[in-house]
Design a protein around this motif. Structure first.
Motif, PDB file in Angstrom:
ATOM      1  N   LEU A   8       0.937  -1.257   0.068  1.00 61.05           N
ATOM      2  CA  LEU A   8      -0.024   0.019   0.042  1.00 61.05           C
ATOM      3  C   LEU A   8       0.801   1.165   0.133  1.00 61.05           C
ATOM      4  CD1 LEU A   8      -3.157   1.096   1.937  1.00 61.05           C
ATOM      5  CD2 LEU A   8      -1.157   2.424   2.484  1.00 61.05           C
ATOM      6  N   GLY A   9       0.404   2.296  -0.802  1.00 61.75           N
ATOM      7  CA  GLY A   9       1.171   3.576  -0.788  1.00 61.75           C
ATOM      8  C   GLY A   9      -0.168   4.551  -0.674  1.00 61.75           C
ATOM      9  N   GLY A  10       0.168   5.783   0.052  1.00 63.12           N
ATOM     10  CA  GLY A  10      -0.781   6.821   0.106  1.00 63.12           C
ATOM     11  C   GLY A  10      -0.132   8.129   0.368  1.00 63.12           C
ATOM     12  N   ALA A  11      -1.025   9.174   0.074  1.00 68.26           N
ATOM     13  CA  ALA A  11      -0.524  10.338   0.282  1.00 68.26           C
ATOM     14  C   ALA A  11      -1.513  11.533   0.646  1.00 68.26           C
ATOM     15  CB  ALA A  11       0.285  10.914  -0.992  1.00 68.26           C
ATOM     16  N   GLU A  12      -1.286  12.590   1.223  1.00 72.09           N
ATOM     17  CA  GLU A  12      -2.061  13.501   1.438  1.00 72.09           C
ATOM     18  C   GLU A  12      -1.685  15.136   1.330  1.00 72.09           C
ATOM     19  OE1 GLU A  12      -5.009  13.606   4.880  1.00 72.09           O
ATOM     20  OE2 GLU A  12      -4.015  15.365   5.456  1.00 72.09           O
ATOM     21  N   VAL A  13      -2.277  15.973   0.634  1.00 74.71           N
ATOM     22  CA  VAL A  13      -1.795  17.207   0.332  1.00 74.71           C
ATOM     23  C   VAL A  13      -2.835  18.494   0.906  1.00 74.71           C
ATOM     24  CG1 VAL A  13      -1.230  18.903  -1.239  1.00 74.71           C
ATOM     25  CG2 VAL A  13      -0.636  16.769  -1.782  1.00 74.71           C
ATOM     26  N   THR A  14      -2.391  19.258   1.749  1.00 73.73           N
ATOM     27  CA  THR A  14      -3.366  20.054   2.442  1.00 73.73           C
ATOM     28  C   THR A  14      -3.009  21.548   2.329  1.00 73.73           C
ATOM     29  OG1 THR A  14      -2.259  19.850   4.622  1.00 73.73           O
ATOM     30  CG2 THR A  14      -4.142  18.360   4.184  1.00 73.73           C
ATOM     31  N   ASP A  15      -4.151  22.523   2.235  1.00 69.38           N
ATOM     32  CA  ASP A  15      -3.949  23.887   1.939  1.00 69.38           C
ATOM     33  C   ASP A  15      -3.148  24.593   3.113  1.00 69.38           C
ATOM     34  OD1 ASP A  15      -3.691  26.335   1.062  1.00 69.38           O
ATOM     35  OD2 ASP A  15      -5.938  26.757   0.960  1.00 69.38           O
ATOM     36  N   GLY A  16      -1.705  24.769   3.012  1.00 67.66           N
ATOM     37  CA  GLY A  16      -0.900  25.311   4.325  1.00 67.66           C
ATOM     38  C   GLY A  16      -0.524  24.484   5.302  1.00 67.66           C
ATOM     39  N   ALA A  17      -1.274  23.198   5.362  1.00 71.48           N
ATOM     40  CA  ALA A  17      -1.084  22.434   6.654  1.00 71.48           C
ATOM     41  C   ALA A  17      -0.177  21.312   6.287  1.00 71.48           C
ATOM     42  CB  ALA A  17      -2.557  21.987   7.103  1.00 71.48           C
ATOM     43  N   GLY A  18       0.696  21.299   5.281  1.00 70.06           N
ATOM     44  CA  GLY A  18       1.760  20.248   5.127  1.00 70.06           C
ATOM     45  C   GLY A  18       1.260  19.149   4.345  1.00 70.06           C
ATOM     46  N   GLU A  19       2.075  18.099   4.144  1.00 74.60           N
ATOM     47  CA  GLU A  19       1.772  16.724   3.246  1.00 74.60           C
ATOM     48  C   GLU A  19       2.278  15.796   3.991  1.00 74.60           C
ATOM     49  OE1 GLU A  19       3.897  19.294   1.649  1.00 74.60           O
ATOM     50  OE2 GLU A  19       2.035  20.344   1.249  1.00 74.60           O
ATOM     51  N   MET A  20       1.619  14.511   3.539  1.00 70.80           N
ATOM     52  CA  MET A  20       1.977  13.405   4.329  1.00 70.80           C
ATOM     53  C   MET A  20       2.170  12.286   3.504  1.00 70.80           C
ATOM     54  SD  MET A  20       0.107  11.070   7.060  1.00 70.80           S
ATOM     55  CE  MET A  20      -0.730  10.074   5.970  1.00 70.80           C
ATOM     56  N   VAL A  21       3.040  11.266   3.415  1.00 70.60           N
ATOM     57  CA  VAL A  21       3.374  10.109   2.586  1.00 70.60           C
ATOM     58  C   VAL A  21       3.100   8.961   3.333  1.00 70.60           C
ATOM     59  CG1 VAL A  21       4.468  11.342   0.749  1.00 70.60           C
ATOM     60  CG2 VAL A  21       5.848  10.452   2.477  1.00 70.60           C
ATOM     61  N   LEU A  22       2.787   7.855   2.893  1.00 71.85           N
ATOM     62  CA  LEU A  22       2.691   6.585   3.869  1.00 71.85           C
ATOM     63  C   LEU A  22       2.808   5.613   2.963  1.00 71.85           C
ATOM     64  CD1 LEU A  22       0.985   4.910   6.337  1.00 71.85           C
ATOM     65  CD2 LEU A  22      -1.087   5.226   5.269  1.00 71.85           C
ATOM     66  N   VAL A  23       3.652   4.378   3.521  1.00 74.08           N
ATOM     67  CA  VAL A  23       3.744   3.172   2.691  1.00 74.08           C
ATOM     68  C   VAL A  23       3.768   2.100   3.708  1.00 74.08           C
ATOM     69  CG1 VAL A  23       5.208   4.231   0.989  1.00 74.08           C
ATOM     70  CG2 VAL A  23       6.459   3.334   2.999  1.00 74.08           C
ATOM     71  N   GLY A  24       3.391   0.799   3.206  1.00 73.55           N
ATOM     72  CA  GLY A  24       3.266  -0.331   4.143  1.00 73.55           C
ATOM     73  C   GLY A  24       3.119  -1.444   3.320  1.00 73.55           C
ATOM     74  N   ALA A  25       3.050  -2.722   4.246  1.00 73.01           N
ATOM     75  CA  ALA A  25       3.277  -3.978   3.694  1.00 73.01           C
ATOM     76  C   ALA A  25       2.534  -5.055   4.517  1.00 73.01           C
ATOM     77  CB  ALA A  25       4.524  -4.509   3.236  1.00 73.01           C
ATOM     78  N   GLU A  26       1.799  -5.901   4.214  1.00 68.96           N
ATOM     79  CA  GLU A  26       1.086  -6.990   5.084  1.00 68.96           C
ATOM     80  C   GLU A  26       1.433  -8.317   4.255  1.00 68.96           C
ATOM     81  OE1 GLU A  26      -2.802  -8.078   6.778  1.00 68.96           O
ATOM     82  OE2 GLU A  26      -2.872  -8.012   4.820  1.00 68.96           O
TER      83      GLU A  26
END
Length: 362
Positions: free
Chosen positions: A240-258
Motif C-alpha cells: 500500500l502507498g498513500g499521500a495527502e496534500v493540504t492547503d497550508g497544513a503540510g503533506e503526508m506520505v504513507l507506505v506499508g506491507a502486509e
C-alpha cells in the motif's frame, strides 16, 4: 468501530499514484475508533446490485467500557469510552447511500471540566458522521459525494491488528463535504478523495447535545486531497502507498506491507504541529495477530513517532501494546482488551494504560 476481526488488516510498501480516473472502510480487527460492525456492514455497500428496487439495511453498535491508567496522577481512575453508532444503508440499482450517526458520553470533573477521568458524566456528544450518495459503475468504480470519511481514513488502521491502542496516523479524517472516487475490486485497488476548506462548527450544527458538545468542530479543515493505492503482489502479500496534500497544513506520505498476519507501515508528515508549535512527524508501526481459537484473536504491536517541532522540544512517542479480541454469538457480541506500555526512549510523559470494552452489534 466496525465488525468481525476488523483490523485483520492490510498494509504496505507501494508507490502512491494519483490515479484520477476511476477511483469505506477496510477490514482491520477492532479499534474502538475502528471496531467491527460498521466495516463489515459498509462492505456490503460495495456488492453489485442486480435490481432497481430500493433496498435498506439498518445496523449499528454499542460499546460499553473505557480506559484506566496504570500509573501517574490518574492511576486507577476510569476514563469512559462508551459510545453508540447506527447507520442506514440504501441501494437502488447502481445508486447507493449511507446515513450514519454516532454519539458518546462526556466525562467532567467536580468543577465541570470535560474529559476528566474518575469523576462523573456531563452529558452526551454526537452528530451525523456520514451522509452521502454514490454511483457504482459496471466496472465497480464508485463516485461518492457528501459528508464522508477521507480515503486515508479508510485505511487509518492498515497494518494495525491490535484492538485499541495503535498509533493514529496524522491524516485528515471526517470531511463535511467531499468527493471520493474509488475502485476496491481486484488485485489493484485505489481511492482518492478531495474536499474544499471546511468551516463547519457548532454554530452550523442542526442539533447540540449540551454545553460540552464539540462534535461539529471536527469538520473544520483546510482544503485537502488524499488517497491510496493497494496492490496484491502475491497471494499473501499486499502493498500500500498513500499521500495527502493540504492547503497550508503540510503533506503526508504513507507506505506499508502486509504478509499473512504480520504487517508494518511507515509515514512522514511535513507539518504536524499544534496550536503552539509546528514541525514534522515520522512514524513506524508494526503489528501481528494470531487466532488462538475460533473467534478469539491475540494481537501485539510496536508504535513509534518522532515529532521534530520548531517552537517546542522534540518529542518521541514509543510504546508496545498487546490485547485480545473475542467475538461470539454469531458476530452479535465481542469483548476486547488492550494494554499499552511506553518504552525507555519515549519522551511523551504518557502513562501506561489498559482498555476493556464490551460490544453489541445489530
Amino acid at each position: 468501530m466496525k465488525t468481525i476481526f476488523t483490523k485483520l488488516t492490510i498494509v504496505t510498501s507501494c508507490i502512491f499514484t494519483a490515479l484520477y480516473a476511476n477511483a469505506e472502510e477496510i477490514t482491520s480487527p477492532a479499534h474502538s475508533q475502528n471496531q467491527p460492525a460498521e466495516i463489515s456492514k459498509a462492505a456490503a455497500i460495495n456488492e453489485p446490485t442486480t435490481t432497481n428496487e430500493p433496498s435498506f439495511n439498518f445496523y449499528g453498535e454499542l460499546g460499553v467500557g473505557g480506559h484506566s491508567a496504570l500509573e501517574g496522577d490518574d492511576k486507577g481512575r476510569y476514563s469512559d469510552g462508551t459510545y453508540i453508532e447506527a447507520g442506514l444503508e440504501m441501494e437502488m440499482g447502481n445508486w447507493f447511500g449511507l446515513l450514519y450517526a454516532e454519539g458518546w458520553t462526556v466525562q467532567v470533573d467536580g468543577e465541570g471540566n470535560p474529559w476528566a477521568t474518575g469523576h462523573g458524566w456531563g452529558g452526551f456528544e454526537g452528530g451525523v458522521n456520514r451522509a452521502y450518495v454514490g454511483y457504482r459503475t459496471d466496472d465497480k468504480t464508485e463516485i461518492i459525494v457528501g459528508r464522508n470519511d477521507s480515503s486515508l481514513d479508510d485505511v487509518q488502521w492498515w497494518g494495525d491488528a491490535t484492538v485499541e491502542y495503535g498509533y493514529t496516523v496524522p491524516n485528515t479524517r471526517d470531511l463535511n463535504l467531499a468527493v471520493k472516487v474509488q475502485n476496491l475490486e481486484g488485485k489493484l485497488r485505489y481511492s482518492v478523495s478531495a474536499a474544499p476548506e471546511g468551516k463547519f462548527d457548532e454554530d452550523d450544527a442542526l442539533v447540540n447535545f449540551g454545553k460540552y458538545d464539540r462534535y461539529a468542530d471536527k469538520y473544520t479543515y483546510a482544503a485537502m486531497a488524499n488517497g491510496y493505492v493497494q496492490y496484491d503482489l502475491l497471494e499473501d502479500l499486499t502493498l500500500l502507498g498513500g499521500a495527502e496534500v493540504t492547503d497550508g497544513a503540510g503533506e503526508m506520505v504513507l507506505v506499508g506491507a502486509e504478509y499473512k498476519n504480520v504487517a508494518a507501515r511507515v509515514w512522514h508528515h511535513t507539518d504536524q504541529g499544534t496550536d503552539t508549535s509546528e514541525g514534522t512527524e515520522t512514524g513506524f508501526m508494526a503489528s501481528t495477530w494470531y487466532e488462538a481459537s475460533q473467534g478469539v484473536y491475540l494481537s501485539a504491536g510496536y508504535n513509534y513517532a518522532n515529532n521534530e517541532l520548531e517552537t517546542a522540544e522534540d518529542e518521541v512517542t514509543s510504546y508496545v501494546n498487546a490485547g485480545v479480541w473475542w467475538e461470539y454469538g454469531g458476530g452479535k457480541f465481542a469483548t476486547a482488551m488492550d494494554s499499552k506500555f511506553y518504552l525507555s526512549n519515549d519522551t511523551s510523559d504518557s502513562d501506561n494504560q489498559v482498555f476493556i470494552m464490551q460490544y453489541f452489534y445489530w
